[in-house]
Scaffold this active site. Structure first.
Site, mmCIF file in Angstrom:
data_model
loop_
_atom_site.group_PDB
_atom_site.id
_atom_site.type_symbol
_atom_site.label_atom_id
_atom_site.label_comp_id
_atom_site.label_asym_id
_atom_site.label_seq_id
_atom_site.Cartn_x
_atom_site.Cartn_y
_atom_site.Cartn_z
ATOM 1 N N GLN A 58 67.018 73.739 29.997
ATOM 2 C CA GLN A 58 65.903 72.855 30.384
ATOM 3 C C GLN A 58 65.879 72.686 31.907
ATOM 4 O O GLN A 58 66.930 72.517 32.517
ATOM 5 C CB GLN A 58 66.066 71.490 29.711
ATOM 6 N N TYR A 111 63.817 75.485 15.811
ATOM 7 C CA TYR A 111 63.458 75.941 17.168
ATOM 8 C C TYR A 111 64.501 75.387 18.149
ATOM 9 O O TYR A 111 64.168 74.739 19.132
ATOM 10 C CB TYR A 111 62.052 75.468 17.569
ATOM 11 N N ASP A 139 61.274 71.297 17.492
ATOM 12 C CA ASP A 139 60.900 71.348 18.920
ATOM 13 C C ASP A 139 60.250 72.702 19.180
ATOM 14 O O ASP A 139 60.806 73.548 19.887
ATOM 15 C CB ASP A 139 62.171 71.154 19.782
ATOM 16 N N GLU A 143 66.864 79.407 15.397
ATOM 17 C CA GLU A 143 66.206 79.876 16.626
ATOM 18 C C GLU A 143 65.986 81.386 16.519
ATOM 19 O O GLU A 143 66.836 82.112 16.015
ATOM 20 C CB GLU A 143 67.107 79.518 17.821
ATOM 21 N N CYS A 203 55.719 70.112 23.184
ATOM 22 C CA CYS A 203 55.271 70.340 24.557
ATOM 23 C C CYS A 203 53.763 70.580 24.595
ATOM 24 O O CYS A 203 53.218 70.916 25.640
ATOM 25 C CB CYS A 203 56.022 71.514 25.166
HETATM 26 N N1 SAH Z 1 65.297 72.371 22.003
HETATM 27 C C1 SAH Z 1 65.486 73.630 22.667
HETATM 28 C C2 SAH Z 1 64.210 74.203 23.251
HETATM 29 C C3 SAH Z 1 63.141 74.525 22.294
HETATM 30 S S1 SAH Z 1 61.846 75.480 23.026
HETATM 31 C C4 SAH Z 1 66.492 73.462 23.796
HETATM 32 O O1 SAH Z 1 66.577 72.405 24.369
HETATM 33 O O2 SAH Z 1 67.144 74.432 24.109
HETATM 34 C C5 SAH Z 1 61.232 76.320 21.597
HETATM 35 C C6 SAH Z 1 62.175 77.397 21.053
HETATM 36 O O3 SAH Z 1 61.601 77.928 19.867
HETATM 37 C C7 SAH Z 1 62.376 78.579 21.971
HETATM 38 O O4 SAH Z 1 63.750 78.725 22.202
HETATM 39 C C8 SAH Z 1 61.803 79.787 21.184
HETATM 40 O O5 SAH Z 1 62.545 80.967 21.393
HETATM 41 C C9 SAH Z 1 61.939 79.305 19.770
HETATM 42 N N2 SAH Z 1 61.020 79.886 18.755
HETATM 43 C C10 SAH Z 1 59.763 80.327 18.928
HETATM 44 N N3 SAH Z 1 59.212 80.661 17.751
HETATM 45 C C11 SAH Z 1 60.146 80.429 16.798
HETATM 46 C C12 SAH Z 1 60.174 80.555 15.363
HETATM 47 N N4 SAH Z 1 59.114 81.002 14.694
HETATM 48 N N5 SAH Z 1 61.293 80.187 14.717
HETATM 49 C C13 SAH Z 1 62.371 79.726 15.389
HETATM 50 N N6 SAH Z 1 62.400 79.592 16.735
HETATM 51 C C14 SAH Z 1 61.311 79.930 17.442
#
Ligand code: SAH
Length: 381
Positions: free
Chosen positions: A210, A239, A309, A260, A336
């Protein structure tokens, strides 16, 4: 082109962001105003110099001098700017050293049109709690002439305080992607260390982390509060990225499962769990909309709390349907993009959840972006 709201006072920026989220919840989510319980936005006390990461493109000005700066909005024309006020003060020092180094070694910056020249970008990261600094040059070649001299200049008496990791990344593609896949380490352990709350992270040049650690801690602290953990809960963090939320919650939950899509992020998540001695977090590589149904239907996993997220496009409908089937006590939605947030909250509300507390958190002062977090509770009906 980056700071759309920089002409507005910070107070007005915060009002603008709260209003935008509220409008989307009403207009897209079709919620009544009295169903929405948004607490005042968490703004920053000091909305400057909050970014721990910067990526400066290198090029030349009209007179042929080497410059570093930012791309003008929607173009690849570089506007010279060494001291962006959202970034750390060390950025300027580092860019000056890199430019002096290039002059001494007669190294040319990269030129996109001719695909010639060496230095494309300089990536700089700083651990706000540790003051450790990382520099990574992205180069159009697989050798950096005079690399020992660069290390000497960055770490020597006239160097930069806190210099911990120096490397270069090879990117010889004709691409808009900044970082190359290969990293060559020149100095230090290959990563810097930082903390969010009491959780320690090792951040390498390619790791996601972040960019506003101060507000991240407040946002994920709110996620922890909304999750309402007592120590007995099974929690899913969908996510999960590098597991920032998962590891935060694992300290108060019985078990946390993170999902993820990016394999390297999960490698980081597992290593971060290990270096923190956290043993009750388990991570899956895959799409949330595939892993969650599979684990639920085949392995009959349960959930007391599900945190999501997602990226800007929000949750896949299969993911939302599985959440509704699993019927956790609480869903904590971190978002977001308040348009897809509103859409997904409506779906969950129609599926038997009631909107509880919510809040915006300003992670990106100066820009139009904001994070929001909303608690949903299983309705008793
Ligand atoms: N909470 C996390 C950030 C989340 S950002 C942190 O603080 O590290 C959103 C994340 O979702 C990204 O890492 C992206 O790679 C992932 N992502 C995108 N599409 C996805 C899906 N269909 N399933 C799982 N993860 C996914």
């Amino acid at each position: 082109g980056g700071c759309q709201l920089q002409a507005m006072s910070y107070e007005e920026q915060l009002k603008f962001k709260e209003r935008k989220v509220m409008n989307n919840l009403i207009r897209i989510g079709k919620f009544d105003e009295d169903e929405i319980h948004m607490l005042p936005i968490m703004g920053m006390e000091e909305p400057w110099r909050y970014r721990n990461k910067a990526q400066f493109p290198f090029g030349k000005d009209k007179d042929g001098n080497v410059i570093a700066g930012f791309y003008a909005g929607r173009t690849h024309a570089i506007v010279e700017a060494e001291d962006c006020l959202l970034g750390v003060e060390e950025n300027r020092e580092i860019l000056d050293i890199v430019k002096r180094f290039m002059k001494e070694m007669k190294i040319e910056p990269y030129d996109e049109l001719s695909h010639k020249g060496l230095v494309r970008h300089v990536l700089i990261r700083k651990g706000f709690k540790t003051d450790e600094i990382m520099v990574c040059l992205v180069i159009n070649g697989n050798k950096l002439p005079g690399k020992e001299r660069l290390v000497e200049m960055l770490t020597g008496v006239d160097g930069v305080k806190g210099m911990t990791s120096i490397s270069y990344s090879v990117n010889q593609e004709k691409t808009n992607v900044i970082m190359g896949k290969e990293i060559v380490n020149l100095y230090g352990p290959g990563y810097i260390t930082d903390y969010i709350g009491n959780v320690k992270y090792q951040i390498s040049p390619l790791s996601f982390y972040q960019v506003n650690p101060v507000q991240t801690e407040r946002l994920y602290g709110t996620a922890l509060e909304y999750a309402g953990l007592t120590g007995n809960e099974i929690v899913w963090d969908l996510y999960c990225g590098i597991g920032t939320i998962s590891l935060f919650l694992a300290q108060k939950a019985k078990k946390v499962y993170g999902v993820e899509i990016v394999p390297q992020a999960i490698e980081d998540a597992r290593r971060n769990a290990e270096i923190n001695g956290i043993h009750n977090a388990e991570f899956f590589v895959g799409k949330a909309e595939e892993v969650l149904p599979e684990q639920f239907e085949k392995n009959h996993v349960q959930a007391d709390v599900i945190v999501v997220d997602p990226p800007r496009k929000g949750c896949d409908v299969v993911c939302l349907d599985t959440i509704l089937k699993m019927r956790p006590e609480r869903v904590v939605y971190v978002s977001c993009d308040s348009a897809t947030l509103a859409r997904d909250l409506r779906y969950l509300a129609d599926g038997g959840y009631v909107m509880g507390r919510g809040r915006c958190c300003d992670m990106f002062p100066g820009t139009v972006h904001t994070e929001s977090i909303v608690l949903l509770q299983k309705s008793v009906k």
